[in-house]
Enzyme design. Sequence first.
Site, PDB file in Angstrom:
ATOM      1  N   ARG A 260      -1.707  -1.234  -9.677  1.00  0.00           N
ATOM      2  CA  ARG A 260      -0.358  -1.115 -10.254  1.00  0.00           C
ATOM      3  C   ARG A 260       0.427  -0.144  -9.397  1.00  0.00           C
ATOM      4  O   ARG A 260      -0.095   0.916  -9.025  1.00  0.00           O
ATOM      5  CB  ARG A 260      -0.403  -0.530 -11.684  1.00  0.00           C
TER       6      ARG A 260
ATOM      7  N   ASP B 241       1.509   3.554  -0.076  1.00  0.00           N
ATOM      8  CA  ASP B 241       0.583   3.705   1.064  1.00  0.00           C
ATOM      9  C   ASP B 241       1.148   4.576   2.179  1.00  0.00           C
ATOM     10  O   ASP B 241       0.796   4.398   3.354  1.00  0.00           O
ATOM     11  CB  ASP B 241       0.206   2.317   1.637  1.00  0.00           C
TER      12      ASP B 241
ATOM     13  N   HIS C  42      -7.156   3.215   0.609  1.00  0.00           N
ATOM     14  CA  HIS C  42      -6.535   1.990   1.099  1.00  0.00           C
ATOM     15  C   HIS C  42      -7.417   1.389   2.194  1.00  0.00           C
ATOM     16  O   HIS C  42      -7.849   2.110   3.105  1.00  0.00           O
ATOM     17  CB  HIS C  42      -5.140   2.292   1.661  1.00  0.00           C
TER      18      HIS C  42
HETATM   19  C1  GAR Z   1     -11.090  -1.297  -2.250  1.00  0.00           C
HETATM   20  O1  GAR Z   1     -11.345  -1.969  -1.044  1.00  0.00           O
HETATM   21  C2  GAR Z   1      -9.829  -0.474  -2.143  1.00  0.00           C
HETATM   22  O2  GAR Z   1      -9.663   0.115  -0.895  1.00  0.00           O
HETATM   23  C3  GAR Z   1      -8.778  -1.526  -2.395  1.00  0.00           C
HETATM   24  O3  GAR Z   1      -9.309  -2.308  -3.441  1.00  0.00           O
HETATM   25  C4  GAR Z   1     -10.720  -2.302  -3.346  1.00  0.00           C
HETATM   26  C5  GAR Z   1     -11.287  -1.896  -4.683  1.00  0.00           C
HETATM   27  O4  GAR Z   1     -12.664  -2.047  -4.680  1.00  0.00           O
HETATM   28  N1  GAR Z   1      -7.526  -0.950  -2.745  1.00  0.00           N
HETATM   29  C6  GAR Z   1      -6.356  -1.492  -2.448  1.00  0.00           C
HETATM   30  O5  GAR Z   1      -6.248  -2.558  -1.851  1.00  0.00           O
HETATM   31  C7  GAR Z   1      -5.151  -0.710  -2.887  1.00  0.00           C
HETATM   32  N2  GAR Z   1      -3.966  -1.319  -2.416  1.00  0.00           N
HETATM   33  P1  GAR Z   1     -13.559  -1.288  -5.749  1.00  0.00           P
HETATM   34  O6  GAR Z   1     -12.989  -1.639  -7.124  1.00  0.00           O
HETATM   35  O7  GAR Z   1     -14.931  -1.873  -5.559  1.00  0.00           O
HETATM   36  O8  GAR Z   1     -13.502   0.177  -5.462  1.00  0.00           O
END
Ligand code: GAR
Length: 205
Positions: free
Chosen positions: A94, A148, A112
């Site tokens: 979000r 970001d 990120h």
């Molecule tokens: C992770 O790769 C994180 O870096 C990314 O979502 C994934 C969550 O994985 N975040 C984003 O893309 C934020 N824009 P997780 O739930 O296994 O930690």
Amino acid sequence: MNRKRAAVLISGRGSNMMALIEAAKADDYPAVIALVVSNRHDAPGLERARDAGIPAAVVDHARFGEDRAAFEQALDAKLREHRIDLVCLAGFMRLLTPWFVARWSGRMLNIHPALLPQFKGLHTHRRVLEAGATRHGATVHFVVPEMDAGPIVEQESVAVRDDDTEATLSARVLELEHRIYPRALRALAEGKVGLTAAADQAKAK
Ligand code: GAR
């Protein structure tokens, strides 16, 4: 040791959340994971948090419709109820308004899956492959109103291989994520990084 009380905000599987929970088990870790909050009831990470004995709550954004302010007030109230000092966004999908970001300014990190400032936004692994980039990685940064864009706390990179697919690349980047997020939270909880100090360093580069 006076440990900081950290909350992890998730929307999905919660593998970074688990990396933080594991790291915080060490006696010398300067933060405890005191709360996990998901904006979705169906986030698999919720059960993983509860299995690890961490209080896990849902603040369902859908319940607030278009009213972002009301959603964020409910989220903020939940964090205050649990006397949270620091917030880690870990796959929390979000966008946060300037009001919430200001409330947690200098106390909120995000992870990120890219080498910021390159590849902000979504689908980073696919976009890195499409762009033919030779290196990729992960970044932990302070959250500022612009998405970001906050000062970087930790970053690691990997080489992109010729035969990489989104799946192989994201798996290698995820390993980095699980290493750098606990380091970044440690640095913040120990007061070794701050929003002003990190911003000054970024400017000096
Ligand atoms: C992770 O790769 C994180 O870096 C990314 O979502 C994934 C969550 O994985 N975040 C984003 O893309 C934020 N824009 P997780 O739930 O296994 O930690």
